[in-house]
Design a protein around this motif. Structure first.
Motif, PDB file in Angstrom:
ATOM      1  N   GLU A 141     -46.504 -79.000  23.178  1.00 29.61           N
ATOM      2  CA  GLU A 141     -45.562 -78.615  22.458  1.00 29.61           C
ATOM      3  C   GLU A 141     -44.876 -77.350  22.845  1.00 29.61           C
ATOM      4  N   THR A 145     -40.821 -77.056  22.392  1.00 28.60           N
ATOM      5  CA  THR A 145     -40.145 -75.965  22.024  1.00 28.60           C
ATOM      6  C   THR A 145     -38.991 -75.168  22.732  1.00 28.60           C
ATOM      7  N   LYS A 148     -36.428 -77.179  22.383  1.00 30.29           N
ATOM      8  CA  LYS A 148     -35.432 -77.300  21.359  1.00 30.29           C
ATOM      9  C   LYS A 148     -34.893 -75.719  21.208  1.00 30.29           C
ATOM     10  N   ASP A 149     -35.051 -74.873  21.818  1.00 28.68           N
ATOM     11  CA  ASP A 149     -34.392 -73.532  21.422  1.00 28.68           C
ATOM     12  C   ASP A 149     -33.505 -73.109  22.581  1.00 28.68           C
TER      13      ASP A 149
END
Length: 168
Positions: A141, A145, A148-149
């Motif tokens: 996870e 993240t 994605k950032d």
């Protein structure tokens, strides 16, 4: 020599970052070369937490630095930058080895990072240091993240990968 970064060196780290970005122009990545370095407050957060290391010259001035965090039970290398006039001398590798020791001392399972797949001093370099590219379905996870950032920030205009090096 490698040591922890001091609070009075954060502007120097920004200078190192700007200089380290310049070679991206040679591979057509001007947007990366022009990207702002981490802010003083961002650098200070890493420095105060003891997660910012510098490689210094013979005058004790930083010529390379590394920022790390803990993500998914691993030491995550947020940034490693070396001034071009001090590159290809093992400074980046030595910084990564220092974080490797730090991670081992904290019982972490490995090192992770995200980087450009096709830039010679990025993924191919890290592969020579024992990192392997993670498949998308291997991302926990925290790394998902981060990826994605990075996409939101436009860093995925060029192919990027997440990489992992297991600690012995």
């Amino acid at each position: 020599m490698i040591r922890r970064a001091r609070g009075d060196e954060l502007e120097i780290l920004q200078e190192v970052e700007r200089a380290a970005g310049a070679p991206f122009r040679e591979v057509g990545m001007d947007l990366i070369a022009d990207d702002d370095p981490p802010s003083i407050s961002e650098l200070a957060e890493f420095q105060r937490a003891g997660r910012a290391w510098v490689h210094v010259d013979d005058r004790d001035r930083p010529v390379a630095y590394l920022l790390a965090d803990v993500v998914d039970g691993c030491a995550h290398i947020e940034q490693v930058s070396v001034r071009p006039d001090h590159a290809r001398q093992g400074r980046g590798r030595e910084l990564i080895d220092a974080v490797d020791d730090w991670a081992r001392g904290r019982g972490l399972r490995g090192l992770t990072l995200t980087t450009y797949a096709d830039v010679p001093w990025n993924a191919p370099y890290y592969q020579r240091l024992g990192f392997r590219i993670l498949a998308d379905d291997e991302l926990a996870e925290g790394l998902r993240t981060i990826r994605k950032d990075e996409a939101v920030r436009g860093l995925d205009m060029w192919p990027r990968v997440a990489m992992f090096r297991e600690l012995p």
